[in-house]
Design a protein around this motif. Sequence first.
Motif, mmCIF file in Angstrom:
data_model
loop_
_atom_site.group_PDB
_atom_site.id
_atom_site.type_symbol
_atom_site.label_atom_id
_atom_site.label_comp_id
_atom_site.label_asym_id
_atom_site.label_seq_id
_atom_site.Cartn_x
_atom_site.Cartn_y
_atom_site.Cartn_z
ATOM 1 N N GLN A 482 0.850 -1.182 0.000
ATOM 2 C CA GLN A 482 0.000 0.000 0.000
ATOM 3 C C GLN A 482 0.889 1.235 0.000
ATOM 4 N N GLN A 484 0.034 3.886 1.364
ATOM 5 C CA GLN A 484 -0.151 4.515 2.664
ATOM 6 C C GLN A 484 -0.335 3.433 3.727
ATOM 7 N N ASP A 486 -1.413 2.739 7.696
ATOM 8 C CA ASP A 486 -1.992 3.238 8.943
ATOM 9 C C ASP A 486 -1.232 2.590 10.096
ATOM 10 N N LEU A 488 -1.720 2.924 13.144
ATOM 11 C CA LEU A 488 -2.561 2.674 14.322
ATOM 12 C C LEU A 488 -3.640 1.633 14.047
ATOM 13 N N GLU A 532 -1.101 12.936 14.237
ATOM 14 C CA GLU A 532 -1.951 13.880 14.977
ATOM 15 C C GLU A 532 -1.838 13.484 16.443
ATOM 16 N N TYR A 619 -3.963 10.332 17.686
ATOM 17 C CA TYR A 619 -5.251 10.041 17.042
ATOM 18 C C TYR A 619 -5.021 9.430 15.670
ATOM 19 N N ASP A 620 -3.938 9.833 15.055
ATOM 20 C CA ASP A 620 -3.644 9.330 13.719
ATOM 21 C C ASP A 620 -2.142 9.234 13.553
ATOM 22 N N ALA A 621 -1.696 8.247 12.842
ATOM 23 C CA ALA A 621 -0.280 8.115 12.497
ATOM 24 C C ALA A 621 -0.200 7.318 11.205
ATOM 25 N N ARG A 622 0.300 7.944 10.185
ATOM 26 C CA ARG A 622 0.326 7.296 8.866
ATOM 27 C C ARG A 622 1.666 7.511 8.183
ATOM 28 N N ARG B 47 -13.239 7.769 13.966
ATOM 29 C CA ARG B 47 -11.881 7.830 13.419
ATOM 30 C C ARG B 47 -11.901 7.536 11.918
ATOM 31 N N ILE B 57 -9.243 14.670 14.522
ATOM 32 C CA ILE B 57 -10.106 15.022 15.650
ATOM 33 C C ILE B 57 -9.901 16.487 16.038
ATOM 34 N N ASP B 350 -8.935 0.844 0.338
ATOM 35 C CA ASP B 350 -8.092 0.433 -0.774
ATOM 36 C C ASP B 350 -8.129 -1.096 -0.875
ATOM 37 N N THR B 352 -5.925 -2.759 -2.754
ATOM 38 C CA THR B 352 -4.620 -3.228 -3.244
ATOM 39 C C THR B 352 -4.062 -4.352 -2.380
ATOM 40 N N GLU B 353 -4.165 -4.173 -1.069
ATOM 41 C CA GLU B 353 -3.560 -5.180 -0.191
ATOM 42 C C GLU B 353 -4.282 -6.523 -0.328
ATOM 43 N N HIS B 356 -2.868 -8.255 -3.186
ATOM 44 C CA HIS B 356 -1.580 -8.861 -2.832
ATOM 45 C C HIS B 356 -1.781 -10.142 -2.036
#
Lengths: 630, 577
Positions: A482, A484, A486, A488, A532, A619-622, B47, B57, B350, B352-353, B356
């Motif tokens: 991918q 991107q 995630d 988290l 975030e 809250y978010d980490a990508r 989320r 948030i 997505d 894509t994974e 795969h």
Amino acid sequence: MTGTQAQYVGPWLIEPVAGGAALRRSDEESRPGASGPDWDPIDSIPAAGDARRVVVLGESTARGWPFESFGSPTSVLARNLQSAGEFQCIDLAKVGADGRVLLDLAGKLSLLHPDVVVSFAGNNWMMPPATDGRRMDQCADDGLNRRLADALRAGGYRGLKEAATAHAMTAVRAYTEQLVRLHAETGATVVIVVTEYNLSGFAPPPDIQTPVLPGSDLARWHELRRQAQQALASGNARAVARLAAEMIDIDGGCSPVPGWLAGRAAVLAADGRAARLAFEQSRDSVCGLMLRYTPRVTRDVQQLLVDVAAENGFPCVDLRRVLADPDLPDIPDESCFHDYCHLSDTGIERAAAAITDAVLARPAGSTAPGPGLSPVVRAFGHARAAAHLAFQAQPADAVEAHLQAALDLEPGLVPLLRDVRELLSAPVPGWTDPAMARLSEDPQIQPFVGVMTGNPGLTPELWSLRDCLESVLGQSETVASQSQVDLLLPSDPDGHPLPNWTQPWAHHVACSSESVLLFALDGPRDLELTIEFRTPWADPAASVEVGCNSARLAGPEASRSWSTVRLSIAAAQTKQGVNRIRISWPVPRQDTEAAICADADALETGEFPMIVPVFGELYDARIQITGMPA
Amino acid sequence: MIVVGISAHYHDAACAIFLDGRLVAAAQEERFTRRRYDATIPARALRACLHEIGAGIGDVEHVAYYEDPVARCDRILSAGTPSAMPPDAGRPLREIRDRLGYAGPVTTVRHHEAHAASAFYCSGFPDAAVLTADAVGEWATTSYGSAGPEGISTFEEVRFPHSLGLLYSTLTAYLGFEVNSDENKVMGLAPYGRPTFVAALSELIHQLPEGQFELDARYFDFTDPSRMYTDALSDVLGIPPRPPDAPTEGAHTDVARSLQVVLEDVLLEKARHLFRVTGNPRLCYAGGVALNCVANARIRQDGPFAEMFVQPAAGDAGGSIGAAALAHHRLTGGFRAERLVDARLGPSYDTTELAHALQAAGVPFSDHCDDQHGPISQTADMLAAGAVVGWYQGRMEFGPRALGARSILADPRDPGMRDRINDLVKKREAFRPFAPSVAAERTAEFFDFHGSSPFMLDTAQVRRPADLPAIAHVDGSARLQTVDAAVDPRFHALLTAFAARTGFPILLNTSFNLRGEPIVCTPGDALASFVRCGLDALVIGNLILRAADVPPFWASAVDQVAPIRPRGVSGDIYSFG
């Protein structure tokens, strides 16, 4: 049994027959705790007849987990007793047996007409109730939540700990009273085994540091910790001991960290007595705090068992002595342990030999420990220990050592370990991977594949296992599938577990000073990291340190409101395989009174308390993959 | 401005996001936790929704909760209704702070206001009469009001325990079905029966002047934690309660039919009352009772209103929409009079994974990444040949209905299709009907229906039921979805492609889930459900996977690692909060 109430002990129905009581596994699955693989799988046990009946009572360590099917303590004991006369050994140990189960079993022992009862229990008394997603008021004794709330309000977290452990000790006393009563009523010999913990070989988990501490105390505590770590690295045991004592003054004995540091320093200084005291303090510090700790016997439980044995003239097998390290006898030999409290085959042999002597009333040391398991089984045990230690957030070198030991003993394990590595590296959903089919065919592995593939994200511990497997076996064919990632993705269907007993959270809450987020790459890549975050209790002048692997990326300012930062990561800072984003949080200055009040209110309403401070939240980490392989 | 609406702590917790006054995202928590009807604060749903719209948030400026928690606790304590946990008026705000991570201003909107607002602000009407009917929220169970530029105003309420929702749920339990979920089964059972119990059931509910009615307390016990009715109900009906999983017999279908008649009569009467008071020709209707599409059709056909709007998540989940919309209106003084035409408000994923994973597993599949028409053409071919297909596309629907994003599709002309899907695929009762999706412009050719029904909340007579046996109910009706090419071009194209092969721009459309599990959310969920359901093919984005190519070990693997989780709320009694 017509006309009389059927009597059960564990999963077995008791059948009075000529020559005593026979046992037959019951099909009545509805009785709580009666079914499942946690008991000896034997279907029936005949009456003892002329043989002396020895009943072993206990938890998973007594059951021999995870070597139950190869050489449990009871089976080794039976082997040892073979040459001494006619004995019939019954394994009444249960994996996961809590106080309720042990009390129930102890109360029914007389139905079995035992000649000898071996109490091999002590590790689970301080364990949390099986919460199973329930609220505290649904899984604890009636009104306990309100009593603990009162204790917390009155005495802070130390008060809570003392109240909770005191409550647990009443159950231990009730259990020992049952054994005393049994002895008085039946004349059965009661052998008390005092269980032991892998004091020096099992590190406290990194996400449990301290409860919420007042004002600047937490900052001071962390500074002392930093100094103690430095002193340990330089081998200054006295300085470590002094700094650790100061830390304990601050945390009220509610942290596993200072004792662990002091214990390690004492080991380096070959001061066994100091090491034991420090490690025991570390081990016992978390008990009663409603945190996610591993099963363990405490000093109070050990002492109570010794006292009961002495007061009643019961033979006592104290594993603190039986499993002692030959070089530093005050602490146990790490090779006797599979993990924190479960024994390796070496440990089982030593324990069973000592129990044999006690049963036969011989002097200690009369029975020599056996050679243990075959190399193949022992290798498998090492592999399983590696997985278990990784799962318990133990250091990578300990995990890798077990993996290497497994492969040294049995190179034939390579395909199995490769399959585990591939499953942990597989694209989501992992259960589609062909390795899943192969691993599921192995009954020893099958129970664990769900943990490895059932969720979108891996736990940090499973990431660690994957990393260790790649260190030992080489890289898996990681696919950066991918653009991107995630960071988290939850590893639990309900979210991210915290180190306390509260339900998992949807976003990441850091309850210790560092968060580590893991991801895999098929090679070095240019990346963009977006997080975030907020630091709800940090000094606004403080900063959050963000790094990738060993490189520092940035130090954004702490922020009590949510803040988003985007950081570029150069390909040179990344690598093939498992990569780590490290976020070091500033020490929070949380309002302790408010935290205690909130936790007491939570207990009062039947919910679980937080206990631990909040250093930061994500809250978010990508990760956005921006560059092709370098 | 981002305003988030939250509904939670009864059943079917959800969030909705308004961006500058427009509904841009909404999702139910159950889809993420995989616990059906999950009532916990929708932290994971929020989320996912925030990520879907590219926000965090920290971008949220206001949160609106869909109920007054103090009033609700007052009702629980006063009425003594069973509660899954001790009444705690501080819980919503505490969990919004902690679990959602939101630290800004929070307002509460009364439960029935939230229902009313959910319908009005999605209706596109400049003003309207508003009717809400559900089990209970705070104290109200039914409300009458009007909506317009000044917001929502309520002029009359019916209060607990007198409740149409609780009446229906009580009889649902009596008929052996699960409360909080199986009310639609009772509705589906009704056409098989005769209204022979109308007189008996009329003993249970008394019509009163204006908007009022009352339940006869002799027949109900809402304080019992194990059942909602008294023995007097058996006396008046003359039949015992049906044990769960016992066969449904004639008397059961007659009770269901009679209940439907009684409900419709009350609703119709109360709708007329609302029209008399407001004089407004436009009706916005919401609340759990508004999910009864048969009653909706009756109100539309026989009621006094010229126009009527029901939003796709008319139950408690939709309260999140209303709370956010009303808060936005109050904060800004304005609102967008835009009709909600698309329920695909959840996250997209997505694929894509997944591709795969299929490659890694050595499983053959076709990937039409460069050919948008390929999957449609192939899917239409499979459907026309009798295949049952899992159809997973883009953003997830909000609300209880699958509307072409997370659907199981099949040929509606096949007389054996209904039994096949009920028996083998969804493992549900044989009497339950399936709904059709039809290309909007051709609706009137096949159904006695001339409006639009994008959310499957209306019923109509099938013109030639014999041509469409898989979706025509026993009374010749169907709960239809009209699919507009401008709204969902991909699903519309599939219907058109199917018509090109069969002459019918219609597909059987049922939710993509197995009995007991929520509708699928992620591609991984879809693959798991595909394997469990025994579907013939899975079309997921542009990927097509056929059942014949699925490795045998997947079936055991999926049960081993991802078992269906127990539902989030009781099935014996209504979740009173």
